[in-house]
Design a protein around this motif. Structure first.
Motif, PDB file in Angstrom:
ATOM      1  N   GLU A 155      -9.480 -15.881  -0.747  1.00 52.09           N
ATOM      2  CA  GLU A 155     -10.149 -16.716  -0.375  1.00 52.09           C
ATOM      3  C   GLU A 155     -11.263 -16.020   0.344  1.00 52.09           C
ATOM      4  O   GLU A 155     -12.593 -16.254   0.461  1.00 52.09           O
ATOM      5  N   THR A 156     -10.836 -15.138   1.464  1.00 50.70           N
ATOM      6  CA  THR A 156     -11.898 -14.297   2.035  1.00 50.70           C
ATOM      7  C   THR A 156     -12.890 -13.467   1.211  1.00 50.70           C
ATOM      8  O   THR A 156     -14.000 -13.338   1.286  1.00 50.70           O
ATOM      9  N   GLU A 206      -4.464  -1.891   8.423  1.00 51.62           N
ATOM     10  CA  GLU A 206      -4.389  -2.878   7.656  1.00 51.62           C
ATOM     11  C   GLU A 206      -3.496  -4.144   8.476  1.00 51.62           C
ATOM     12  O   GLU A 206      -3.916  -5.225   8.779  1.00 51.62           O
ATOM     13  N   LEU A 229     -11.360  -4.899   5.361  1.00 53.00           N
ATOM     14  CA  LEU A 229     -11.403  -3.508   5.272  1.00 53.00           C
ATOM     15  C   LEU A 229     -12.138  -3.036   4.112  1.00 53.00           C
ATOM     16  O   LEU A 229     -11.763  -3.483   2.885  1.00 53.00           O
ATOM     17  N   ARG A 257      -0.595 -14.834   1.855  1.00 47.74           N
ATOM     18  CA  ARG A 257      -1.531 -13.389   2.327  1.00 47.74           C
ATOM     19  C   ARG A 257      -2.450 -13.249   1.069  1.00 47.74           C
ATOM     20  O   ARG A 257      -3.792 -13.027   1.134  1.00 47.74           O
ATOM     21  N   ARG A 289     -13.823 -14.282  -1.772  1.00 51.69           N
ATOM     22  CA  ARG A 289     -14.909 -15.239  -2.501  1.00 51.69           C
ATOM     23  C   ARG A 289     -15.802 -15.333  -1.383  1.00 51.69           C
ATOM     24  O   ARG A 289     -17.176 -15.406  -1.465  1.00 51.69           O
ATOM     25  N   THR A 309     -16.841 -22.895  -0.782  1.00 50.35           N
ATOM     26  CA  THR A 309     -16.445 -21.545  -0.360  1.00 50.35           C
ATOM     27  C   THR A 309     -17.591 -21.241   0.688  1.00 50.35           C
ATOM     28  O   THR A 309     -18.752 -20.783   0.106  1.00 50.35           O
ATOM     29  N   LEU A 316     -10.633  -3.679   0.323  1.00 50.29           N
ATOM     30  CA  LEU A 316      -9.135  -3.509   0.107  1.00 50.29           C
ATOM     31  C   LEU A 316      -8.334  -4.676   0.901  1.00 50.29           C
ATOM     32  O   LEU A 316      -8.349  -4.620   2.082  1.00 50.29           O
ATOM     33  N   THR A 317      -7.578  -5.329   0.049  1.00 53.21           N
ATOM     34  CA  THR A 317      -6.895  -6.166   0.917  1.00 53.21           C
ATOM     35  C   THR A 317      -5.227  -5.987   0.612  1.00 53.21           C
ATOM     36  O   THR A 317      -4.932  -5.467  -0.413  1.00 53.21           O
ATOM     37  N   HIS A 318      -4.412  -6.623   1.506  1.00 56.17           N
ATOM     38  CA  HIS A 318      -3.011  -6.027   1.416  1.00 56.17           C
ATOM     39  C   HIS A 318      -2.162  -7.567   1.485  1.00 56.17           C
ATOM     40  O   HIS A 318      -2.176  -8.069   2.254  1.00 56.17           O
ATOM     41  N   ILE A 342       0.856  -1.255   0.109  1.00 58.34           N
ATOM     42  CA  ILE A 342      -0.115  -0.003   0.048  1.00 58.34           C
ATOM     43  C   ILE A 342       0.823   1.175   0.175  1.00 58.34           C
ATOM     44  O   ILE A 342       0.463   2.432  -0.657  1.00 58.34           O
TER      45      ILE A 342
END
Lengths: 339, 339
Positions: A112-113, B85, B95, A106, A115, B49, A97-99, A72
DNA sequence: TTGTACGCGTTATCAA
DNA sequence: TTGATAACGCGTACAA
């Protein structure tokens, strides 16, 4: 802790059915005007907020898009996100938003999350440690559209929005060649990552078209950060003096920054002893004591184009995957010896 | 478009009930080991899932936190997001990032949407145009915890995580005073935004403690961007020459950058003719021809502390709201005439 | 150890 | 124009 108000609660207060309340709130036309007014007033006074979870469960649509970003605080990505946000805002989609922090694991768990949250689509820029393995191949048929941006996995039939890395790298290398440099080193990015690979290809192509030989000893591997550039450059400067390059093309600006440190520490001057160019037009490039010649990447454009493509895939079953390249621009400053 | 697999579908394939499949997948202990293995194998082969929408609908918990940011490409905020994060990742929260683009209306609608998505908590940094009106007062009792960061609404009993804006501004002003500057101008931020107000207060307090008079003509209003700083500085330089300040304290670095442009255009030199200091330690501050003296804000810390506070509020009903200040640090460079 | 009934908040469908 | 019912996918509570 005023728990959330439901349609049923409003209905009960008004002596109506939940269904009528639903219709009134969603502006369906088959509701008596007076009823609608009563409902809306009541909803407001009770502080009703529709529950999108329940809606989405029924409609199978979340109006949410997942974004996976490797870093980020890398100046490129916030710009991309701004471009993405511009489009999704207009189209009424939300952004999760994922990092990945440059870690493949990760990245996988983020996907996965996303989805699990049933996002309507996913945008991914791969981490440095990502490899094209079965994980991504399995992702082509999961129903949720996926689009890559900047750092892609090729050959699995998913859309990819990048800058023209290869051509940009070729152009800046040619720029060095045209100015008479002959022994050009490359601080090479991870070859498992598309941008690392493509920029190296552009570099090689420029050399070979100019009939310059590629000296393997002048190709040093680096990551995408300053430390890597610093180490790689130091390694090159450990060669006998007569083998030193007269110019360096770094995979990106941070790597170039690190290399500049190493060059300074060796008591050499830029661009007189060694010229150097980068890639990405980091916000700092222009402000260095010797401003860095580099390739500008339209990050905002990449974000916009990627988001537009994804939303088209989401909303139109006929839409096909494609690769889109956004044009880079050469930013000529002093570090190449031009100014 | 392989639509999503459900527990029921797995159950049907296996001749079991959905409940047993659920138990197996969630590692409950009251499942026969063989059954569990069969279920897990089947789930994997079918590409199951879990549906968090359905889970959340039942559990009333989404493990999702909403973030409202006024300007993504402002270098401060990506760092804050990285801090947020870091914490949410560790605590297993997702997030949802929204962007108000400095518009109060977008901020309001973002918050509404986040509530509809039933996020477990919301983190807000106010837009420049945000006013403390009934909208925010109504937000104190909606059940979902809210925490402000950097730009806050005071006096409504919600937590606020900031840098010590007032003290930081006071310190850097005192630094100017200690070096003998007497006519100090202030490029003042929007007074409806907490940081604008607090930094102005710190500025005033430093002056008054040093028995220097505040010259209203030397206070010019600016936004948080370069253009505003440029315009504000130009306005000050339109004063008769004898009224010009010998030093300028800008509400933030971008405003200072703009002001520097205006000072240069007027043919003046920094710091000899006019000294200038900023606030925020923008990544560019250090790299200017005359490096900018400024106040470093630990953005990453702000993000971390804010996220930690919010998660505590989410997970513990006893947790109370509080204001937290993260300490700034004076970054002394050349633009104040020190080096 | 496994299964059934019910509810989470909403909407589609059909009936009144 | 309004209402009753079922369904979205899952988990709790209880029964078998």
């Amino acid at each position: 802790m005023s728990s959330n108000v439901t349609l049923k609660q409003i209905a009960k207060e008004l002596g109506l059915s939940a269904m009528t309340v639903s219709r009134a709130i969603n502006n369906k036309d088959n509701v008596d005007e007076k009823t609608r007014e009563r409902v809306l007033a009541k909803a407001k006074s009770m502080g009703y907020t529709p529950n999108h979870l329940a809606k989405s469960l029924v409609s199978q649509k979340t109006y949410t898009i997942g974004v996976v970003i490797p870093e980020i605080s890398h100046s490129f990505f916030p710009e991309v996100v701004r471009g993405i946000e511009e489009v999704t805002y207009e189209k009424n989609y939300q952004l999760i938003l994922t990092h990945s922090a440059e870690k493949f694991e990760r990245e996988q768990s983020a996907i996965e999350t996303l989805r699990s949250k049933r996002v309507d689509g996913i945008m991914i820029s791969c981490s440095q440690t990502t490899r094209n393995n079965s994980f991504y191949k399995n992702l082509t048929n999961i129903g949720v559209p996926i689009v890559f941006f900047d750092r892609c996995i090729d050959g699995i039939g998913l859309s990819c929005i990048t800058v023209n890395d290869k051509t940009g790298a070729k152009q800046i290398t040619q720029h060095l060649i045209n100015h008479g440099y002959k022994k050009i080193a490359h601080l090479r990015g991870p070859q498992g990552v598309s941008i690392g690979k493509k920029r190296f290809e552009g570099f090689k192509e420029a050399l070979s078209e100019a009939h310059l030989e590629l000296d393997e000893k002048l190709v040093a591997d680096t990551g995408f950060q300053e430390e890597g550039g610093y180490e790689a450059m130091k390694k090159i400067l450990e060669l006998p003096k007569e083998e030193w390059p007269d110019a360096v093309m770094a995979v990106n600006d941070p790597a170039a920054f690190g290399a500049i440190e190493a060059i300074k520490e060796a008591g050499l001057s830029i661009p007189d002893d060694i010229a150097i160019v980068g890639f990405s037009d980091d916000i700092r490039a222009e402000l260095l004591p010797v401003p860095l010649t580099t390739v500008q990447q339209p990050a905002y454009e990449v974000g916009k184009k990627a988001a537009q493509k994804l939303i088209r895939l989401v909303e139109d079953d006929e839409e096909k995957h494609e690769n889109i390249e956004v044009l880079t621009e050469l930013m000529i400053r002093s570090s190449c010896g031009c100014k």
